[in-house]
Motif scaffolding. Structure first.
Motif, PDB file in Angstrom:
ATOM      1  N   PHE A 184       8.807 -12.726   1.504  1.00 57.36           N
ATOM      2  CA  PHE A 184       8.541 -14.157   1.568  1.00 57.36           C
ATOM      3  C   PHE A 184       7.183 -14.477   2.193  1.00 57.36           C
ATOM      4  N   GLY A 185       6.573 -13.535   2.880  1.00 51.50           N
ATOM      5  CA  GLY A 185       5.370 -13.838   3.636  1.00 51.50           C
ATOM      6  C   GLY A 185       4.182 -14.220   2.773  1.00 51.50           C
ATOM      7  N   ILE A 186       3.265 -15.003   3.369  1.00 49.35           N
ATOM      8  CA  ILE A 186       1.956 -15.204   2.741  1.00 49.35           C
ATOM      9  C   ILE A 186       0.943 -14.260   3.374  1.00 49.35           C
ATOM     10  N   THR A 187       1.370 -13.548   4.412  1.00 51.74           N
ATOM     11  CA  THR A 187       0.664 -12.367   4.892  1.00 51.74           C
ATOM     12  C   THR A 187       1.451 -11.164   4.406  1.00 51.74           C
ATOM     13  N   GLY A 188       0.833 -10.336   3.584  1.00 50.80           N
ATOM     14  CA  GLY A 188       1.530  -9.195   3.011  1.00 50.80           C
ATOM     15  C   GLY A 188       1.546  -8.015   3.954  1.00 50.80           C
ATOM     16  N   MET A 189       2.710  -7.390   4.051  1.00 49.12           N
ATOM     17  CA  MET A 189       2.860  -6.121   4.758  1.00 49.12           C
ATOM     18  C   MET A 189       3.094  -5.068   3.686  1.00 49.12           C
ATOM     19  N   TYR A 190       1.988  -4.549   3.161  1.00 52.24           N
ATOM     20  CA  TYR A 190       2.028  -3.645   2.022  1.00 52.24           C
ATOM     21  C   TYR A 190       2.273  -2.211   2.477  1.00 52.24           C
ATOM     22  N   SER A 191       2.813  -1.416   1.584  1.00 51.77           N
ATOM     23  CA  SER A 191       3.007   0.001   1.890  1.00 51.77           C
ATOM     24  C   SER A 191       1.653   0.684   2.063  1.00 51.77           C
ATOM     25  N   SER A 192       1.672   1.868   2.649  1.00 52.22           N
ATOM     26  CA  SER A 192       0.440   2.483   3.159  1.00 52.22           C
ATOM     27  C   SER A 192      -0.593   2.813   2.089  1.00 52.22           C
ATOM     28  N   LYS A 193      -0.174   3.037   0.837  1.00 50.25           N
ATOM     29  CA  LYS A 193      -1.136   3.353  -0.230  1.00 50.25           C
ATOM     30  C   LYS A 193      -1.410   2.161  -1.149  1.00 50.25           C
ATOM     31  N   ASP A 194      -0.754   1.023  -0.887  1.00 47.20           N
ATOM     32  CA  ASP A 194      -0.951  -0.154  -1.719  1.00 47.20           C
ATOM     33  C   ASP A 194      -2.254  -0.842  -1.299  1.00 47.20           C
ATOM     34  N   GLY A 195      -3.326  -0.414  -1.896  1.00 45.63           N
ATOM     35  CA  GLY A 195      -4.667  -0.874  -1.527  1.00 45.63           C
ATOM     36  C   GLY A 195      -5.627   0.290  -1.601  1.00 45.63           C
ATOM     37  N   PRO A 196      -5.405   1.299  -0.763  1.00 52.17           N
ATOM     38  CA  PRO A 196      -6.244   2.499  -0.897  1.00 52.17           C
ATOM     39  C   PRO A 196      -6.104   3.168  -2.267  1.00 52.17           C
ATOM     40  N   LEU A 197      -4.884   3.121  -2.833  1.00 54.98           N
ATOM     41  CA  LEU A 197      -4.646   3.683  -4.156  1.00 54.98           C
ATOM     42  C   LEU A 197      -4.385   2.525  -5.117  1.00 54.98           C
ATOM     43  N   LEU A 198      -5.309   2.296  -6.029  1.00 51.40           N
ATOM     44  CA  LEU A 198      -5.235   1.151  -6.925  1.00 51.40           C
ATOM     45  C   LEU A 198      -4.684   1.550  -8.289  1.00 51.40           C
ATOM     46  N   ILE A 199      -3.827   0.706  -8.828  1.00 48.38           N
ATOM     47  CA  ILE A 199      -3.379   0.881 -10.206  1.00 48.38           C
ATOM     48  C   ILE A 199      -4.405   0.178 -11.084  1.00 48.38           C
ATOM     49  N   ASP A 200      -5.336   0.967 -11.634  1.00 47.08           N
ATOM     50  CA  ASP A 200      -6.420   0.380 -12.425  1.00 47.08           C
ATOM     51  C   ASP A 200      -6.888   1.288 -13.558  1.00 47.08           C
ATOM     52  N   GLY A 201      -6.162   2.408 -13.785  1.00 50.56           N
ATOM     53  CA  GLY A 201      -6.539   3.316 -14.867  1.00 50.56           C
ATOM     54  C   GLY A 201      -7.696   4.223 -14.526  1.00 50.56           C
ATOM     55  N   ARG A 202      -7.970   4.408 -13.229  1.00 48.41           N
ATOM     56  CA  ARG A 202      -9.057   5.278 -12.787  1.00 48.41           C
ATOM     57  C   ARG A 202      -8.497   6.338 -11.845  1.00 48.41           C
ATOM     58  N   LEU A 203      -9.183   7.467 -11.762  1.00 51.50           N
ATOM     59  CA  LEU A 203      -8.721   8.581 -10.933  1.00 51.50           C
ATOM     60  C   LEU A 203      -9.567   8.810  -9.688  1.00 51.50           C
ATOM     61  N   ASP A 204     -10.651   8.038  -9.496  1.00 49.57           N
ATOM     62  CA  ASP A 204     -11.532   8.311  -8.368  1.00 49.57           C
ATOM     63  C   ASP A 204     -10.806   8.187  -7.035  1.00 49.57           C
ATOM     64  N   ASP A 205      -9.926   7.186  -6.884  1.00 51.22           N
ATOM     65  CA  ASP A 205      -9.192   7.054  -5.630  1.00 51.22           C
ATOM     66  C   ASP A 205      -8.155   8.169  -5.470  1.00 51.22           C
ATOM     67  N   TRP A 206      -7.589   8.643  -6.570  1.00 52.43           N
ATOM     68  CA  TRP A 206      -6.660   9.772  -6.501  1.00 52.43           C
ATOM     69  C   TRP A 206      -7.351  11.015  -5.940  1.00 52.43           C
ATOM     70  N   MET A 207      -8.593  11.214  -6.329  1.00 52.61           N
ATOM     71  CA  MET A 207      -9.300  12.419  -5.899  1.00 52.61           C
ATOM     72  C   MET A 207      -9.566  12.425  -4.394  1.00 52.61           C
ATOM     73  N   GLN A 208      -9.478  11.241  -3.763  1.00 47.18           N
ATOM     74  CA  GLN A 208      -9.694  11.155  -2.321  1.00 47.18           C
ATOM     75  C   GLN A 208      -8.425  11.437  -1.515  1.00 47.18           C
ATOM     76  N   LEU A 209      -7.283  11.472  -2.192  1.00 44.34           N
ATOM     77  CA  LEU A 209      -6.016  11.667  -1.491  1.00 44.34           C
ATOM     78  C   LEU A 209      -5.812  13.124  -1.099  1.00 44.34           C
ATOM     79  N   GLU A 210      -5.370  13.331   0.128  1.00 44.38           N
ATOM     80  CA  GLU A 210      -5.096  14.693   0.593  1.00 44.38           C
ATOM     81  C   GLU A 210      -3.661  15.120   0.336  1.00 44.38           C
ATOM     82  N   ASP A 211      -2.750  14.145   0.175  1.00 45.13           N
ATOM     83  CA  ASP A 211      -1.332  14.505   0.063  1.00 45.13           C
ATOM     84  C   ASP A 211      -0.797  14.433  -1.366  1.00 45.13           C
ATOM     85  N   LYS A 212      -1.669  14.321  -2.345  1.00 46.33           N
ATOM     86  CA  LYS A 212      -1.198  14.294  -3.732  1.00 46.33           C
ATOM     87  C   LYS A 212      -0.799  15.701  -4.164  1.00 46.33           C
TER      88      LYS A 212
END
Length: 736
Positions: free
Chosen positions: A442-470
């Motif tokens: 319900f918030g207008i301040t979002g409490m997003y999960s830890s990868k929701d932002g650092p990892l974007l759903i946008d059809g690109r892999l550049d952010d995936w390559m930065q992940l250490e736990d993939k």
């Protein structure tokens, strides 16, 4: 009569003792810091900053009384990973929130219960820096729910004692002259900051259980009206209303000792409102009334107002009652919410009335349906903002005294009626974010999960390559070259790299998942293939209507609970068999089946799709941002995020899934090792399946990737303002 006299005397003694304990709990006198705020002084020496006048609230400013519309937000007591009773919010966080709420354009915040001392310290500190436009607050007093549930008697000495104790503590916390001893789930500590000058008003209690109200009223059918020094009940007041009159009087008495008077209300909601609702199907939702008009001030110049939690989607009559079909909004639409507000306002003639909770969540899941698309969930952040702004304007148009949005921040610990039986164990809900549970978002301040932002759903892999736990896998499937998998508190993320550009018009991309023994080893989607172990769910990416998660029919949570166990949902016996070959749409119940005598008339069972996967981008910086986007593809890259519950998880933080078992009418859970992914591609023109062999042999699922992770007991999260914040900010400005 003797019983009542003894009870009142004992409570007076308790109050005296409490004050003494509070004053000397830490072996010293109390010295509260105080803020200097303009106010008027009554003949009895009491300061008054806010008062009620007719049907409005007024603010004393610049030496005169001015109309005041309370336009604000509710602020919760916790952050992800914690229950509300842990009260872990620190001073820097409060100061940051107050600044953002101030920039939003709000003039009031509302809290439900006593906070830790740091809350009042931060509020006074912030307001001292914003003297020209401070943030006032409404202080809630939590009702004694445990005692009310135990006794079902609002006049019980247990209830009265506990309620008065909470009131005494609340007044002391606000005025900075309390030492509250520690108790699990409650605020405690040394309160030394006097926030009273910034108080707008009081809201006593929480949403009332109709069955408890009804039982209390029936136990004392001919009760004499309560008459106190500052508040009294009118003739004909019920036992429950008499109890509330006594609580308001108690609060007024203790506040007057601090030299102040503020407007006072008790919390109420639609389920116990004083109106009759002939179109309400559920008798329990129109069973009993708690009427603010049955109480009045006896000697309280701060005044008295009505406070209601009122949402557009609950109870049922708000979408179906014929008596609400006669009012149109500014767009010329029949608006049942506006009609209800008008009826409620008319009942409270001459009294200020506020809607102290309203709003819709930005969740994937939906709990209730409503008119004009104001459902409880299923909204993007932009849709949430537009609906909330519209509701606020409607409340203001109907000449209410205030509108307090629910709410400021998302709350992971919350539950919702149509997913709560799948979130097991209940004490671990705070460790993960189920986006199917609308109450969490319900918030207008979002409490997003830890990868929701650092990892974007946008059809690109550049952010995936930065992940250490993939985890990287070779799926060994024609058409696929690589697969990466990771997770966070809300989603399982999958990225696929194909040997060709993905075109949903020409092919379907499918991934089966397996966590348990059982499920579908064959299905139409598998062609003539047979698997060595069954699939619980099937992810499909294709055209917009096709992109979804489906669930093996004998594993289907909703049908098993509401059909097999509760006998409401339609059940096809053949589909309840193991390896039925059917993958059913993932769905959530929105209407239970109701029949007389418990209901006024018959209403059929209803569920809606919950597994649809919208295509888009989760990048909040993109003009194409969609907070509900679950997948995207560009060229030969496909990436997706799948909510945990859609894959069968009851608690991913402990690796527990809903199992196939049932005991005592409840679904059971089972701890698993991970998730087995089985990918393939379907050519639309030939229906050829690329992957899973040629169908001549049983496909060994154990050769497919198994994604494993460690259980967690702590969470990381991303906090940022939702897109709904800016929309509400503009709406707040337009209202001034």
């Amino acid at each position: 009569m003797k019983r009542n006299i003894k009870l009142r005397l004992s409570l007076i003694l308790i109050a005296i003792l409490l004050i003494g304990c509070m004053g000397w709990y830490y072996y010293g006198p109390l010295q509260a810091e105080s803020a200097e705020v303009e106010s008027t002084v009554l003949d009895n020496g009491s300061h008054v900053k806010f008062r009620t006048q007719g049907d409005r609230i007024e603010l004393y400013q610049g030496g005169e009384w001015k109309p005041f519309f309370a336009n604000g937000v509710n602020v919760g007591a916790t952050v992800p990973g914690h229950d509300p009773g842990e009260l872990v919010i620190d001073k820097p966080t409060f100061l940051k929130w107050f600044d953002e709420i101030h920039q939003l354009g709000a003039n009031v915040i509302r809290v439900y219960t006593i906070h830790e001392p740091v809350f009042y310290e931060a509020l006074v500190e912030f307001n001292e820096q914003h003297r020209d436009s401070p943030l006032y607050f409404i202080q809630g007093v939590w009702s004694p729910e445990e005692q009310l549930i135990k006794t079902h008697d609002a006049q019980s000495p247990l209830v009265i004692k506990a309620f008065k104790k909470e009131i005494i503590y609340a007044v002391g916390a606000v005025y900075g002259d309390a030492n509250i001893p520690g108790k699990t789930g409650k605020a405690d500590g040394r309160y030394r900051t006097n926030a009273g000058p910034y108080l707008m008003g009081w809201s006593v209690g929480t949403e009332w259980d109709p069955s408890i109200v009804d039982a209390s009223d029936k136990a004392y059918p001919h009760m004499e009206p309560y008459v106190g020094t500052h508040f009294k009940a009118k003739a004909g007041a019920t036992a429950f209303e008499n109890m509330l009159a006594e609580m308001l009087d108690t609060l007024a008495s203790f506040e007057k000792e601090r030299g102040w008077q503020h407007p006072i209300a008790f919390t109420n909601w639609v389920s116990t409102d004083p109106l009759a609702h002939p179109g309400e199907i559920d008798r329990a939702e129109d069973l009993v009334s708690v009427d603010p008009m049955h109480i009045e001030p006896a000697d309280w110049q701060g005044g008295y107002f009505a406070s209601y939690h009122a949402y557009p989607y609950y109870p049922e009559f708000l979408r179906s009652d014929p008596s609400l079909q006669n009012v149109k909004n500014d767009r010329g639409e029949i608006d049942t919410y506006k009609a209800y507000l008008r009826q409620l306002k008319a009942h409270h003639a001459g009294m200020p009335i506020m809607v102290t909770e309203y709003g819709v969540p930005s969740s994937l899941g939906i709990g209730h349906l409503s008119n004009l698309g104001r459902d409880q969930g299923g909204h993007t952040e932009e849709e949430q903002g537009r609906i909330n702004a519209d509701l606020m304007k409607t409340i203001h148009q109907e000449q209410y005294a205030g509108a307090i949005l629910f709410m400021w921040q998302d709350e992971w610990f919350k539950r919702t009626w149509n997913t709560q039986d799948f979130e097991i164990p209940v004490d671990r809900r705070k460790y993960w974010l189920n986006v199917l549970t609308n109450e969490k978002l319900f918030g207008i301040t979002g409490m997003y999960s830890s990868k929701d932002g650092p990892l974007l759903i946008d059809g690109r892999l550049d952010d995936w390559m930065q992940l250490e736990d993939k985890k990287k896998y070779d799926p060994g499937v024609p058409g696929w070259t690589n697969m990466w998998v990771t997770h966070d508190e809300a989603y399982v993320y999958i990225a696929g790299e194909l040997d060709h550009d993905f075109n949903p018009e020409q092919e379907l991309l499918q991934i089966g998942t397996s966590t348990l023994e059982g499920g579908n080893r064959h299905a139409d989607a598998l062609g003539n293939r047979t698997l060595s172990e069954g699939l619980e769910t099937l992810i499909t990416l294709g055209r917009e209507p096709e992109s979804e998660v489906r669930i093996a029919s004998n594993y289907d949570f909703t049908t098993r609970l509401w059909g097999v166990i509760n006998g409401m949902a339609p059940v096809k016996e053949a589909e309840m068999q193991d390896d039925s070959g059917v993958f059913s749409p993932w769905k959530l119940i929105v209407d239970m089946e109701f029949s007389p005598p418990w209901a006024k008339y018959y209403r059929p069972y209803r569920d809606i799709p919950a597994g649809l996967l919208p295509r888009g981008t989760s990048d909040p910086a993109s003009p194409d941002y969609n907070s509900l986007a679950m997948w995207q593809a560009k060229g030969n890259v496909v990436e997706m995020r799948i909510p945990w519950m859609l894959l069968g998880f009851a608690d991913p933080s402990s690796l527990n899934v809903v199992s196939y078992g049932v005991k005592n009418g409840k679904l059971l859970t089972e701890k698993v090792k991970g998730i087995r992914f089985v990918p393939w591609i379907v050519d639309r023109s030939t229906q050829e399946i690329r992957g899973l062999g040629d169908g001549s042999n049983v496909v060994d699922v154990s050769e497919q990737p198994l994604y494993k992770w460690k259980a967690w007991n702590e969470v990381k999260y991303q906090e940022r303002l939702k897109k709904s914040y800016a929309i509400m900010q503009q709406a707040f400005r337009e209202l001034k």
